[in-house]
Design a protein around this motif. Sequence first.
Motif, short mmCIF file in Angstrom:
data_model
loop_
_atom_site.label_atom_id
_atom_site.label_comp_id
_atom_site.label_asym_id
_atom_site.label_seq_id
_atom_site.Cartn_x
_atom_site.Cartn_y
_atom_site.Cartn_z
N SER A 139 0.56 -1.06 0.02
CA SER A 139 -0.03 -0.03 0.03
C SER A 139 0.83 1.29 -0.15
O SER A 139 0.46 2.27 -0.34
N ASP A 140 2.17 1.15 0.45
CA ASP A 140 2.96 2.30 0.37
C ASP A 140 3.83 2.48 -0.70
O ASP A 140 4.63 3.47 -0.96
N LYS A 141 3.45 1.58 -1.93
CA LYS A 141 4.28 1.90 -3.12
C LYS A 141 3.68 2.56 -4.14
O LYS A 141 2.30 2.58 -4.26
N LYS A 142 4.15 3.50 -4.79
CA LYS A 142 3.77 4.09 -5.94
C LYS A 142 3.07 3.17 -6.95
O LYS A 142 3.78 2.11 -7.39
N TYR A 143 2.07 3.58 -7.30
CA TYR A 143 1.52 2.49 -8.57
C TYR A 143 1.04 3.29 -9.87
O TYR A 143 0.83 4.55 -9.68
N ALA A 144 1.14 2.65 -10.85
CA ALA A 144 0.47 2.97 -12.38
C ALA A 144 -0.78 2.77 -12.17
O ALA A 144 -1.46 1.39 -12.13
N ASP A 145 -1.73 4.00 -12.61
CA ASP A 145 -3.35 3.55 -12.44
C ASP A 145 -3.67 3.32 -13.85
O ASP A 145 -3.85 4.19 -14.47
N PHE A 146 -4.19 2.09 -14.05
CA PHE A 146 -4.94 1.87 -15.14
C PHE A 146 -6.50 1.56 -14.88
O PHE A 146 -7.07 1.36 -15.97
N SER A 147 -6.98 1.89 -14.00
CA SER A 147 -8.34 1.88 -13.61
C SER A 147 -9.26 2.97 -14.28
O SER A 147 -10.40 2.61 -14.88
N GLU A 148 -8.78 4.03 -14.85
CA GLU A 148 -9.48 5.12 -15.43
C GLU A 148 -9.08 5.23 -16.76
O GLU A 148 -10.01 5.41 -17.70
N SER A 149 -7.93 5.26 -17.15
CA SER A 149 -7.54 5.10 -18.44
C SER A 149 -6.17 4.24 -18.68
O SER A 149 -5.10 4.38 -17.91
N LEU A 161 3.51 4.25 -16.17
CA LEU A 161 4.40 2.94 -15.85
C LEU A 161 5.77 3.28 -16.55
O LEU A 161 6.82 2.96 -15.83
N ILE A 162 5.77 3.56 -17.78
CA ILE A 162 7.09 3.55 -18.56
C ILE A 162 7.75 4.84 -18.09
O ILE A 162 9.05 4.65 -17.94
N ALA A 163 7.12 5.80 -17.72
CA ALA A 163 7.88 6.90 -17.13
C ALA A 163 8.49 6.75 -15.83
O ALA A 163 9.68 6.92 -15.62
#
Length: 366
Positions: free
Chosen positions: A340-350, A358-360
């Motif tokens: 939960s403390d990790k930065k994540y890439a959000d694919f849920s909206e777009s 993610l690539i960045a």
Amino acid sequence: MVKAFMSAGPLLMWCRGPVRYAGTGAVGKFYFCSKPVDIVALTTKRVNVRRNEVNMATRTSKGTASKGREDSTVRFEAAKVESLFPVLDAVAWMDEATTPQIAQFAGLDPRTAGKLLKNAQHLGIIEKRGSGYILLTSYPYQGTEDQKKDVVREALVRLPILVSARQFMSLGDELDVAMRKAATVGRIVPFSPADYAPMLTWAKALDALKPGLVQEDLVDSAAAAKIERHETNKDSIVAFLSHSSHDKPLIRQLAADLKAAGIDVWLDEQRIRVGESIPERISQGLAESDYFLLGVSKASVESEWVKKELNGALVNEVQRRAVHILPLKLDQTPMPSAISDKKYADFSESYKAGLADLIAAMRDQK
């Protein structure tokens, strides 16, 4: 009811009761019997009873002989190890693909594809699921030939009969003797060397027969290869993409887009088999990777894989191998507490926004 029988000619009846002379005819004497027995019927019954006893004894003998030993019908098919890779590509990319589908995907005839699938099953790389096949190990889809050879080599190193054979070779036995002894230890009786010859051809080509060789050696080699890769090309990125089979359509698109962006991808479906060590199963691909991408969705967080593995040895192994964890938020499901403390890439909206983030993130952390 009293029945008559004749003493001359074929005797078709016996008599259990009193017999009374009835007279003489043109072909012999006639008698009356109150309790006749049909000889043909009685003989047939006795034969059938005996046949059943023999069949039962045979089955019991076979069952007793087979108790406590492995199936001795394992038979590897002759083929070049390189021909296996298009088959594994198909299994990795599709969801429980059938043999005809795999053959068409790989550009092979179904008979050849079937032989290669059989070999992969014997090695524990894939298994049958319903009418199709699934991968049991992480796999570098669109990876280099050397990476794919490493997958097969690792499977060979872990194969029980070769684990035992290498032990006997360490004690001074030649390969043929070591294999015979290893088969006996594994209760593979009878043992046919010809059935294992194609597998040994692969093992020799991939240097999987070295006495004393263990899986840890392969993991250390993969970690060393990552260091060398960074020294040669500091911008190279390898991602280990762990996901639920339910999310495979999105993951396929993501794998293709990451590859197009110059990022190599190891695919791994979140599965647990009885008695299996997840960190051990994925250790080689993980050691070669820079990022551990974890697909988080309703399907994944409800799986036994996440419940049992994410909070334990898996996270420790990821951190020990200096691999960065990057969660992928695939829907509105909250992140598991372990990450939960990790930065994540959000694919849920777009999807496009998530891919760009993610690539960045991967390039920025390099």
